[in-house]
Design an enzyme around this catalytic site. Sequence first.
Site, PDB file in Angstrom:
ATOM      1  N   GLY A   9       0.815  -1.223   0.000  1.00 23.99           N
ATOM      2  CA  GLY A   9       0.000   0.000   0.000  1.00 23.99           C
ATOM      3  C   GLY A   9       0.843   1.265   0.000  1.00 23.99           C
ATOM      4  O   GLY A   9       1.948   1.286   0.539  1.00 23.99           O
ATOM      5  N   ARG A  39       1.264  -5.770  -5.078  1.00 18.00           N
ATOM      6  CA  ARG A  39       1.296  -6.689  -3.940  1.00 18.00           C
ATOM      7  C   ARG A  39       1.779  -8.092  -4.311  1.00 18.00           C
ATOM      8  O   ARG A  39       1.561  -9.044  -3.556  1.00 18.00           O
ATOM      9  CB  ARG A  39      -0.094  -6.759  -3.291  1.00 18.00           C
ATOM     10  CG  ARG A  39      -0.520  -5.472  -2.573  1.00 18.00           C
ATOM     11  CD  ARG A  39      -1.652  -5.719  -1.619  1.00 18.00           C
ATOM     12  NE  ARG A  39      -2.140  -4.504  -0.981  1.00 18.00           N
ATOM     13  CZ  ARG A  39      -1.632  -3.978   0.132  1.00 18.00           C
ATOM     14  NH1 ARG A  39      -0.610  -4.558   0.717  1.00 18.00           N
ATOM     15  NH2 ARG A  39      -2.143  -2.873   0.636  1.00 18.00           N
ATOM     16  N   ASP A  64       5.604  -8.203   5.330  1.00 22.34           N
ATOM     17  CA  ASP A  64       5.660  -9.306   4.361  1.00 22.34           C
ATOM     18  C   ASP A  64       6.718  -9.052   3.286  1.00 22.34           C
ATOM     19  O   ASP A  64       7.470  -9.940   2.918  1.00 22.34           O
ATOM     20  CB  ASP A  64       4.291  -9.493   3.684  1.00 22.34           C
ATOM     21  CG  ASP A  64       3.319 -10.191   4.620  1.00 22.34           C
ATOM     22  OD1 ASP A  64       3.764 -11.068   5.388  1.00 22.34           O
ATOM     23  OD2 ASP A  64       2.126  -9.850   4.595  1.00 22.34           O
ATOM     24  N   LYS A 110       8.236   0.422   5.449  1.00 23.27           N
ATOM     25  CA  LYS A 110       7.120   1.261   4.990  1.00 23.27           C
ATOM     26  C   LYS A 110       5.788   0.700   5.457  1.00 23.27           C
ATOM     27  O   LYS A 110       5.619  -0.515   5.429  1.00 23.27           O
ATOM     28  CB  LYS A 110       7.139   1.286   3.446  1.00 23.27           C
ATOM     29  CG  LYS A 110       5.938   1.922   2.814  1.00 23.27           C
ATOM     30  CD  LYS A 110       5.229   1.029   1.798  1.00 23.27           C
ATOM     31  CE  LYS A 110       4.520  -0.115   2.412  1.00 23.27           C
ATOM     32  NZ  LYS A 110       3.549  -0.813   1.578  1.00 23.27           N
ATOM     33  N   THR A 111       4.889   1.466   5.899  1.00 26.16           N
ATOM     34  CA  THR A 111       3.455   1.175   6.043  1.00 26.16           C
ATOM     35  C   THR A 111       2.809   2.218   6.939  1.00 26.16           C
ATOM     36  O   THR A 111       3.338   2.523   8.024  1.00 26.16           O
ATOM     37  CB  THR A 111       3.107  -0.242   6.574  1.00 26.16           C
ATOM     38  OG1 THR A 111       1.689  -0.312   6.710  1.00 26.16           O
ATOM     39  CG2 THR A 111       3.743  -0.622   7.892  1.00 26.16           C
ATOM     40  N   ILE A 112       1.692   2.754   6.454  1.00 28.61           N
ATOM     41  CA  ILE A 112       0.982   3.739   7.288  1.00 28.61           C
ATOM     42  C   ILE A 112       0.471   3.061   8.553  1.00 28.61           C
ATOM     43  O   ILE A 112       0.220   3.719   9.548  1.00 28.61           O
ATOM     44  CB  ILE A 112      -0.216   4.382   6.551  1.00 28.61           C
ATOM     45  CG1 ILE A 112      -1.239   3.335   6.105  1.00 28.61           C
ATOM     46  CG2 ILE A 112       0.235   5.240   5.387  1.00 28.61           C
ATOM     47  CD1 ILE A 112      -2.612   3.904   5.851  1.00 28.61           C
ATOM     48  N   ASP A 113       0.305   1.729   8.515  1.00 29.37           N
ATOM     49  CA  ASP A 113      -0.277   1.010   9.648  1.00 29.37           C
ATOM     50  C   ASP A 113       0.591   1.103  10.910  1.00 29.37           C
ATOM     51  O   ASP A 113       0.115   0.846  12.015  1.00 29.37           O
ATOM     52  CB  ASP A 113      -0.482  -0.475   9.313  1.00 29.37           C
ATOM     53  CG  ASP A 113      -1.521  -0.670   8.217  1.00 29.37           C
ATOM     54  OD1 ASP A 113      -2.056   0.343   7.729  1.00 29.37           O
ATOM     55  OD2 ASP A 113      -1.793  -1.830   7.852  1.00 29.37           O
ATOM     56  N   LYS A 141     -25.906  17.372  16.996  1.00 28.42           N
ATOM     57  CA  LYS A 141     -27.033  16.479  16.667  1.00 28.42           C
ATOM     58  C   LYS A 141     -26.617  15.117  16.122  1.00 28.42           C
ATOM     59  O   LYS A 141     -27.460  14.275  15.865  1.00 28.42           O
ATOM     60  CB  LYS A 141     -27.981  17.171  15.695  1.00 28.42           C
ATOM     61  CG  LYS A 141     -27.376  17.544  14.351  1.00 28.42           C
ATOM     62  CD  LYS A 141     -28.440  18.132  13.424  1.00 28.42           C
ATOM     63  CE  LYS A 141     -27.845  18.476  12.084  1.00 28.42           C
ATOM     64  NZ  LYS A 141     -28.779  19.058  11.168  1.00 28.42           N
ATOM     65  N   GLY A 148      -5.766   0.531   8.813  1.00 31.29           N
ATOM     66  CA  GLY A 148      -4.821  -0.215   9.628  1.00 31.29           C
ATOM     67  C   GLY A 148      -5.283  -1.656   9.567  1.00 31.29           C
ATOM     68  O   GLY A 148      -6.211  -2.021  10.284  1.00 31.29           O
ATOM     69  N   GLU A 152      -9.986  -0.387  11.572  1.00 28.42           N
ATOM     70  CA  GLU A 152     -10.361  -1.224  10.425  1.00 28.42           C
ATOM     71  C   GLU A 152     -10.270  -2.718  10.736  1.00 28.42           C
ATOM     72  O   GLU A 152     -11.093  -3.520  10.301  1.00 28.42           O
ATOM     73  CB  GLU A 152      -9.395  -0.867   9.280  1.00 28.42           C
ATOM     74  CG  GLU A 152      -9.561  -1.622   8.018  1.00 28.42           C
ATOM     75  CD  GLU A 152      -8.485  -1.216   7.010  1.00 28.42           C
ATOM     76  OE1 GLU A 152      -8.795  -0.442   6.116  1.00 28.42           O
ATOM     77  OE2 GLU A 152      -7.330  -1.692   7.139  1.00 28.42           O
ATOM     78  N   TYR A 164      -7.875   5.824   2.475  1.00 33.34           N
ATOM     79  CA  TYR A 164      -7.163   6.219   1.255  1.00 33.34           C
ATOM     80  C   TYR A 164      -6.854   7.718   1.257  1.00 33.34           C
ATOM     81  O   TYR A 164      -5.919   8.154   0.599  1.00 33.34           O
ATOM     82  CB  TYR A 164      -7.979   5.808   0.017  1.00 33.34           C
ATOM     83  CG  TYR A 164      -8.169   4.296  -0.013  1.00 33.34           C
ATOM     84  CD1 TYR A 164      -7.141   3.465  -0.443  1.00 33.34           C
ATOM     85  CD2 TYR A 164      -9.336   3.711   0.458  1.00 33.34           C
ATOM     86  CE1 TYR A 164      -7.275   2.081  -0.412  1.00 33.34           C
ATOM     87  CE2 TYR A 164      -9.494   2.328   0.486  1.00 33.34           C
ATOM     88  CZ  TYR A 164      -8.456   1.515   0.050  1.00 33.34           C
ATOM     89  OH  TYR A 164      -8.581   0.157   0.094  1.00 33.34           O
ATOM     90  N   GLU A 165      -7.621   8.498   2.041  1.00 29.50           N
ATOM     91  CA  GLU A 165      -7.397   9.949   2.113  1.00 29.50           C
ATOM     92  C   GLU A 165      -5.997  10.291   2.612  1.00 29.50           C
ATOM     93  O   GLU A 165      -5.477  11.374   2.336  1.00 29.50           O
ATOM     94  CB  GLU A 165      -8.394  10.595   3.094  1.00 29.50           C
ATOM     95  CG  GLU A 165      -9.835  10.579   2.683  1.00 29.50           C
ATOM     96  CD  GLU A 165     -10.539   9.252   2.972  1.00 29.50           C
ATOM     97  OE1 GLU A 165      -9.857   8.265   3.305  1.00 29.50           O
ATOM     98  OE2 GLU A 165     -11.766   9.226   2.838  1.00 29.50           O
ATOM     99  N   ARG A 190      -3.155   8.072   2.574  1.00 30.01           N
ATOM    100  CA  ARG A 190      -2.007   7.262   2.125  1.00 30.01           C
ATOM    101  C   ARG A 190      -1.103   7.972   1.127  1.00 30.01           C
ATOM    102  O   ARG A 190       0.054   7.599   0.964  1.00 30.01           O
ATOM    103  CB  ARG A 190      -2.496   5.950   1.508  1.00 30.01           C
ATOM    104  CG  ARG A 190      -3.173   5.040   2.496  1.00 30.01           C
ATOM    105  CD  ARG A 190      -3.123   3.609   2.067  1.00 30.01           C
ATOM    106  NE  ARG A 190      -3.534   3.391   0.696  1.00 30.01           N
ATOM    107  CZ  ARG A 190      -3.663   2.196   0.154  1.00 30.01           C
ATOM    108  NH1 ARG A 190      -3.416   1.122   0.878  1.00 30.01           N
ATOM    109  NH2 ARG A 190      -4.034   2.056  -1.091  1.00 30.01           N
TER     110      ARG A 190
HETATM  111  P1  FBP Z   1       0.676  -2.007   3.572  1.00 31.01           P
HETATM  112  O1  FBP Z   1       0.719  -2.858   4.803  1.00 31.01           O
HETATM  113  O2  FBP Z   1       1.041  -2.719   2.344  1.00 31.01           O
HETATM  114  O3  FBP Z   1       1.471  -0.753   3.766  1.00 31.01           O
HETATM  115  O4  FBP Z   1      -0.830  -1.505   3.346  1.00 31.01           O
HETATM  116  C1  FBP Z   1      -1.605  -1.138   4.402  1.00 31.01           C
HETATM  117  C2  FBP Z   1      -2.992  -0.703   4.000  1.00 31.01           C
HETATM  118  O5  FBP Z   1      -3.045   0.675   3.752  1.00 31.01           O
HETATM  119  C3  FBP Z   1      -3.964  -1.110   5.106  1.00 31.01           C
HETATM  120  O6  FBP Z   1      -4.094  -0.093   6.050  1.00 31.01           O
HETATM  121  C4  FBP Z   1      -5.213  -1.426   4.346  1.00 31.01           C
HETATM  122  O7  FBP Z   1      -5.986  -2.420   4.977  1.00 31.01           O
HETATM  123  C5  FBP Z   1      -4.703  -1.976   3.043  1.00 31.01           C
HETATM  124  O8  FBP Z   1      -3.445  -1.381   2.842  1.00 31.01           O
HETATM  125  C6  FBP Z   1      -5.615  -1.676   1.893  1.00 31.01           C
HETATM  126  O9  FBP Z   1      -5.115  -2.315   0.768  1.00 31.01           O
HETATM  127  P2  FBP Z   1      -5.462  -1.940  -0.719  1.00 31.01           P
HETATM  128  O10 FBP Z   1      -4.596  -0.811  -1.096  1.00 31.01           O
HETATM  129  O11 FBP Z   1      -5.067  -3.166  -1.464  1.00 31.01           O
HETATM  130  O12 FBP Z   1      -6.908  -1.594  -0.774  1.00 31.01           O
END
Ligand code: FBP
Length: 552
Positions: free
Chosen positions: A82, A146, A177, A203-206, A243, A252, A312, A426-427, A429
């Site tokens: 991602g 991926r 991975d 790398k990973t936003i997670d 309201k 994540g 998530e 996605y906003e 990433r």
């Molecule tokens: P990575 O672990 O590859 O960095 O991706 C994380 C992520 O952004 C998760 O937060 C999310 O569940 C997933 O990718 C969404 O994957 P895709 O881009 O295939 O919709």
Amino acid sequence: MEKLSALQKARLEYQPKTPDMIKGDISNIIAEESGVTEPASFKEEIKELFANVYGLPVVKFKKGSNPNANNKVNVGIVLSGGQAPGGHNVIIGVLDALKKANKDSKLFGFLGGPSGILEDKAIEITPEFAFNFRNTGGFDMIGSGRTKLESEEQFIKCIEVFKKRQISALIIVGGDDSNTNAALLAEYLKKNNTGVQVIGVPKTIDGDLKNKYIETSFGFDTATKVYSELIGNICRDANSAKKYWHFIKLMGRSASHIGLECALQTQPNVAIISEEVEKEHITLVEIVDDIVRIIITRSENKEDFGVALIPEGLIEFIPEMKLLISELNDLLANNVTHFETLNSFAEQTQWINKNLSRDSSFVFSSLPFDIQKQLLMDRDPHGNVQVSRIETEKLIIDLVQDKLTEMKNNGKFKGKFSAQNHFFGYEGRCAAPSNFDSDYCYSLGYTAFILIANGLTGYMSSVSNLAQPHTNWAAGGIPLTMMMTMEQRRGKLKPVIKKALVELDGKPFKKFAEQREECAIKTSFIYPGAVQYYGPAEVCDRPTKTLILESE
Ligand code: FBP
């Protein structure tokens, strides 16, 4: 040419800050060894699988003469998984270091992720081409994918491509991975005396690729700041209109680091942490009951509004859902052809219910149809359910609504409940990297090249002391094998880089737990505002609260 905003133009000129120890001539930087290292568990198994890259020392850079640093080399780089803010700066950091060492050296970017290597699709990344990507978000410079690199057949193909392009080192930018696969490839290339080096970049936003040596993965900083800005805006809207209850699902895949960091930054009324749900065996009904309790108490205080953060990955941590998903994964994986012959959703659910255990069949049947459908959608390349496509926030809203209606009918709830749902993923990433991610990523890329110039393979590029000013950041390399363990994957024990979940005895969670009851009942929102790129360091360069708390 594409028109740029004033901010975009300014960002192209921004010079990322780097640790002092990687400044100066690359031929004056050497890697100092600091003890042979081993993984924490499964030592023997990992040693056997990685005989050639096992037991390497952690290395830190220091001044010294490296006679090979200025050799002409061709290096390949690939982005995997991602998108995460700062990926372009990793590439540019490598490029700047490589050209500084020898202007005739070349950097090849493999296109569309690891499959670009197998299909030999690459472009040469020149300084002129790269300029327009400096400090930009996204992975559009070379794309990502991926595809998993793990079979011998794939490794043989890689060798062919490296030979053809005279590539002597590959940098793999990815999550747990992808870096596990980097270790497998490093081992294969070394075992076969190819001379090709492999270096990984975290790398990973997670935020779940971290350990004692890797303080954070890149992208987490920017993504959580972007989500926190949006959450803060929603909190302010909720507090203005008074309201709505807003239920926000946050990305994540597995760990709740993003949710926890955003909760620390914004102080919503509810923030669920999946790891706690798993540890305390909290059921879906109990999660809903607790949210209902908070809604009712706030309502009694005339506050029929609020904000709840839902990670998530939650669905896979709720005990009964975890069991259901694991049974579904096995059922679907083992009966692909038969499942495809089932034409209607009714036929599919009938077959599923017949084949699930009694408990799981009960849980499955009690779920709304939309969630049932989402649970049956295609799996990802690892055979996992795609949690980003499951609308957990809507499921929780439905269940909360049902409970409140029942209570209203019994006279136990007199207030109003009106919910809005959101998904922030996605906003964030591909956002323009914060100064932290711009600096960190550039330094990671630059460091990756210095590791290559020092002849190393099977390492992850590491920049640490990140809570301190950048001048004090330390740079070096961590052996990939020392971050490994063995886990069951599709019925087999496989080597993997351990995913870091939220630690319930860690400082970030403790801080959150300390204040959550007060934030639940009393409106205590914080509105962090947008990521700032120019201005005082405490506004522009501060790292995440998670990083600061973990470094204390
Ligand atoms: P990575 O672990 O590859 O960095 O991706 C994380 C992520 O952004 C998760 O937060 C999310 O569940 C997933 O990718 C969404 O994957 P895709 O881009 O295939 O919709």
